[in-house]
Design a protein around this motif. Sequence first.
Motif, PDB file in Angstrom:
ATOM      1  N   LEU A 213       0.811  -1.219   0.000  1.00 10.91           N
ATOM      2  CA  LEU A 213       0.000   0.000   0.000  1.00 10.91           C
ATOM      3  C   LEU A 213       0.845   1.269   0.000  1.00 10.91           C
ATOM      4  O   LEU A 213       0.375   2.325  -0.419  1.00 10.91           O
ATOM      5  N   TYR A 214       2.081   1.161   0.489  1.00  4.10           N
ATOM      6  CA  TYR A 214       2.945   2.330   0.608  1.00  4.10           C
ATOM      7  C   TYR A 214       4.293   2.022  -0.048  1.00  4.10           C
ATOM      8  O   TYR A 214       5.236   1.593   0.625  1.00  4.10           O
ATOM      9  N   PRO A 215       4.422   2.197  -1.339  1.00  3.94           N
ATOM     10  CA  PRO A 215       5.689   1.909  -2.007  1.00  3.94           C
ATOM     11  C   PRO A 215       6.780   2.864  -1.538  1.00  3.94           C
ATOM     12  O   PRO A 215       6.491   3.972  -1.070  1.00  3.94           O
ATOM     13  N   PRO A 216       8.052   2.458  -1.643  1.00  3.64           N
ATOM     14  CA  PRO A 216       9.163   3.320  -1.226  1.00  3.64           C
ATOM     15  C   PRO A 216       9.159   4.644  -1.994  1.00  3.64           C
ATOM     16  O   PRO A 216       8.745   4.699  -3.156  1.00  3.64           O
ATOM     17  N   GLU A 217       9.636   5.682  -1.337  1.00  4.08           N
ATOM     18  CA  GLU A 217       9.732   6.999  -1.954  1.00  4.08           C
ATOM     19  C   GLU A 217      11.167   7.488  -1.835  1.00  4.08           C
ATOM     20  O   GLU A 217      11.758   7.448  -0.750  1.00  4.08           O
ATOM     21  N   ASP A 218      11.727   7.908  -2.947  1.00  2.00           N
ATOM     22  CA  ASP A 218      13.079   8.462  -2.949  1.00  2.00           C
ATOM     23  C   ASP A 218      12.996   9.982  -2.863  1.00  2.00           C
ATOM     24  O   ASP A 218      12.237  10.627  -3.597  1.00  2.00           O
ATOM     25  N   ILE A 219      13.788  10.539  -1.953  1.00  2.00           N
ATOM     26  CA  ILE A 219      13.867  11.989  -1.803  1.00  2.00           C
ATOM     27  C   ILE A 219      15.258  12.426  -2.220  1.00  2.00           C
ATOM     28  O   ILE A 219      16.263  11.958  -1.663  1.00  2.00           O
ATOM     29  N   GLU A 220      15.326  13.271  -3.213  1.00  2.00           N
ATOM     30  CA  GLU A 220      16.610  13.716  -3.730  1.00  2.00           C
ATOM     31  C   GLU A 220      17.307  14.624  -2.718  1.00  2.00           C
ATOM     32  O   GLU A 220      16.677  15.244  -1.857  1.00  2.00           O
ATOM     33  N   GLN A 221      18.629  14.705  -2.840  1.00  2.00           N
ATOM     34  CA  GLN A 221      19.425  15.484  -1.897  1.00  2.00           C
ATOM     35  C   GLN A 221      18.950  16.942  -1.823  1.00  2.00           C
ATOM     36  O   GLN A 221      18.902  17.539  -0.748  1.00  2.00           O
ATOM     37  N   ALA A 222      18.575  17.504  -2.962  1.00  2.00           N
ATOM     38  CA  ALA A 222      18.161  18.906  -2.998  1.00  2.00           C
ATOM     39  C   ALA A 222      16.872  19.145  -2.223  1.00  2.00           C
ATOM     40  O   ALA A 222      16.560  20.290  -1.868  1.00  2.00           O
ATOM     41  N   ALA A 223      16.109  18.089  -1.946  1.00  2.00           N
ATOM     42  CA  ALA A 223      14.820  18.243  -1.267  1.00  2.00           C
ATOM     43  C   ALA A 223      14.864  17.754   0.180  1.00  2.00           C
ATOM     44  O   ALA A 223      13.817  17.673   0.836  1.00  2.00           O
ATOM     45  N   LEU A 224      16.056  17.474   0.688  1.00  2.00           N
ATOM     46  CA  LEU A 224      16.148  16.906   2.027  1.00  2.00           C
ATOM     47  C   LEU A 224      15.681  17.866   3.117  1.00  2.00           C
ATOM     48  O   LEU A 224      15.347  17.427   4.224  1.00  2.00           O
ATOM     49  N   GLU A 225      15.663  19.179   2.820  1.00  2.00           N
ATOM     50  CA  GLU A 225      15.198  20.112   3.848  1.00  2.00           C
ATOM     51  C   GLU A 225      13.729  19.888   4.187  1.00  2.00           C
ATOM     52  O   GLU A 225      13.235  20.364   5.207  1.00  2.00           O
ATOM     53  N   ARG A 226      13.010  19.152   3.322  1.00  2.00           N
ATOM     54  CA  ARG A 226      11.609  18.822   3.608  1.00  2.00           C
ATOM     55  C   ARG A 226      11.501  17.854   4.779  1.00  2.00           C
ATOM     56  O   ARG A 226      10.448  17.786   5.437  1.00  2.00           O
ATOM     57  N   VAL A 227      12.557  17.095   5.019  1.00  2.00           N
ATOM     58  CA  VAL A 227      12.514  16.058   6.043  1.00  2.00           C
ATOM     59  C   VAL A 227      13.131  16.586   7.329  1.00  2.00           C
ATOM     60  O   VAL A 227      14.319  16.873   7.384  1.00  2.00           O
ATOM     61  N   LYS A 228      12.319  16.719   8.347  1.00  2.00           N
ATOM     62  CA  LYS A 228      12.806  17.171   9.651  1.00  2.00           C
ATOM     63  C   LYS A 228      12.704  15.994  10.617  1.00  2.00           C
ATOM     64  O   LYS A 228      11.614  15.593  11.026  1.00  2.00           O
ATOM     65  N   ILE A 229      13.851  15.444  10.969  1.00  5.56           N
ATOM     66  CA  ILE A 229      13.890  14.281  11.844  1.00  5.56           C
ATOM     67  C   ILE A 229      13.475  14.682  13.256  1.00  5.56           C
ATOM     68  O   ILE A 229      14.019  15.624  13.832  1.00  5.56           O
ATOM     69  N   VAL A 230      12.503  13.990  13.815  1.00  8.15           N
ATOM     70  CA  VAL A 230      12.130  14.175  15.214  1.00  8.15           C
ATOM     71  C   VAL A 230      13.036  13.322  16.101  1.00  8.15           C
ATOM     72  O   VAL A 230      13.564  13.782  17.107  1.00  8.15           O
ATOM     73  N   GLY A 231      13.230  12.072  15.716  1.00  7.22           N
ATOM     74  CA  GLY A 231      14.100  11.197  16.493  1.00  7.22           C
ATOM     75  C   GLY A 231      13.996   9.767  15.998  1.00  7.22           C
ATOM     76  O   GLY A 231      13.185   9.445  15.126  1.00  7.22           O
ATOM     77  N   ARG A 232      14.821   8.934  16.556  1.00 12.22           N
ATOM     78  CA  ARG A 232      14.857   7.524  16.168  1.00 12.22           C
ATOM     79  C   ARG A 232      14.017   6.683  17.129  1.00 12.22           C
ATOM     80  O   ARG A 232      14.083   6.857  18.353  1.00 12.22           O
ATOM     81  N   VAL A 233      13.227   5.774  16.576  1.00 15.61           N
ATOM     82  CA  VAL A 233      12.425   4.863  17.400  1.00 15.61           C
ATOM     83  C   VAL A 233      13.358   3.823  17.998  1.00 15.61           C
ATOM     84  O   VAL A 233      14.051   3.110  17.280  1.00 15.61           O
ATOM     85  N   VAL A 234      13.372   3.745  19.322  1.00 18.02           N
ATOM     86  CA  VAL A 234      14.307   2.847  19.995  1.00 18.02           C
ATOM     87  C   VAL A 234      13.621   1.730  20.776  1.00 18.02           C
ATOM     88  O   VAL A 234      14.281   0.815  21.274  1.00 18.02           O
ATOM     89  N   TRP A 235      12.269   1.772  20.857  1.00 10.90           N
ATOM     90  CA  TRP A 235      11.561   0.750  21.633  1.00 10.90           C
ATOM     91  C   TRP A 235      10.089   0.829  21.291  1.00 10.90           C
ATOM     92  O   TRP A 235       9.588   1.884  20.923  1.00 10.90           O
ATOM     93  N   ARG A 236       9.406  -0.314  21.358  1.00 17.97           N
ATOM     94  CA  ARG A 236       7.969  -0.333  21.119  1.00 17.97           C
ATOM     95  C   ARG A 236       7.293  -1.234  22.136  1.00 17.97           C
ATOM     96  O   ARG A 236       7.883  -2.170  22.689  1.00 17.97           O
ATOM     97  N   ALA A 237       6.015  -0.946  22.385  1.00 17.92           N
ATOM     98  CA  ALA A 237       5.178  -1.801  23.240  1.00 17.92           C
ATOM     99  C   ALA A 237       3.787  -1.829  22.627  1.00 17.92           C
ATOM    100  O   ALA A 237       3.323  -0.828  22.095  1.00 17.92           O
ATOM    101  N   GLY A 238       3.170  -2.983  22.671  1.00 10.25           N
ATOM    102  CA  GLY A 238       1.822  -3.104  22.125  1.00 10.25           C
ATOM    103  C   GLY A 238       1.133  -4.358  22.617  1.00 10.25           C
ATOM    104  O   GLY A 238       1.751  -5.221  23.243  1.00 10.25           O
ATOM    105  N   ARG A 239      -0.147  -4.461  22.302  1.00 10.46           N
ATOM    106  CA  ARG A 239      -0.915  -5.628  22.710  1.00 10.46           C
ATOM    107  C   ARG A 239      -0.577  -6.828  21.850  1.00 10.46           C
ATOM    108  O   ARG A 239      -0.292  -6.689  20.656  1.00 10.46           O
ATOM    109  N   LEU A 240      -0.653  -8.004  22.434  1.00 12.63           N
ATOM    110  CA  LEU A 240      -0.444  -9.243  21.687  1.00 12.63           C
ATOM    111  C   LEU A 240      -1.737  -9.663  21.016  1.00 12.63           C
ATOM    112  O   LEU A 240      -2.825  -9.382  21.509  1.00 12.63           O
TER     113      LEU A 240
END
Length: 240
Positions: A213-240
């Motif tokens: 449903l969500y194919p990969p998207e390539d972002i060119e170097q010139a457009a990287l300012e569009r991407v503002k990293i909030v942070g890296r996901v380091v852990w998850r928890a959820g229901r089984l």
Amino acid sequence: MSVAERLSRIRKYLGLSQKDMGRRVAVSGTTWQNYELDNAAPNAHVLARLSDEGFDINWVLTGAGEMRKDGALETKSVAGFAELPPREIGREKLAGGNYVLIPRYALRALPREGGAAATTMEDVSLNEALAFRRDWIERELGARPADLIVVEMTGDAMLPTLVPGDLLLVDTSAPRMRGGGLYAFNLGGALAVRRLQARLDGGLTVSSDNAALYPPEDIEQAALERVKIVGRVVWRAGRL
């Protein structure tokens, strides 16, 4: 570290420009800039504002102790967005004194064309905090509690790895790419959790585990300012 340097550290901790920081403490951006240049000293009114924000004024003036008051709820801004307002929650010390409160942010999923969901920060609010053991965070995640936020996963882009309702710990320290992995980031006004991978040509590939449903998207170097990293996901928890 001088008073000017500590004031600069506070501003960067909050993720604000000098202009926005000045507005935050009811002075002009130029006045705040002069504080950081050591051309002026904050008055009692400004110090009171910083104290209301949870910063230890003794640390601001002398460098002694910690930047944040003991028990102060950590709040921060997410890259590319205004700071998120806290609600009053209990701040009493938890049993044993080894627990810390990590702010949890509620996100609203809005429909996209085709029925998929995009999570925007339009109505983000800090609605609660979750308690974690400090020693577990430092030992297992190698992170500082003050750098973490909790984000609830929405949408189906990361199925089956992440499902709606999963709680994710996101490390917001030095928000930039640190190798490929799962990241929370702002792309054109939408907050997303996806896999990011740097390309040899300097660009970036954004991919989902639900690739049908969500194919990969390539972002060119010139457009990287569009991407503002909030942070890296380091852990998850959820229901089984």
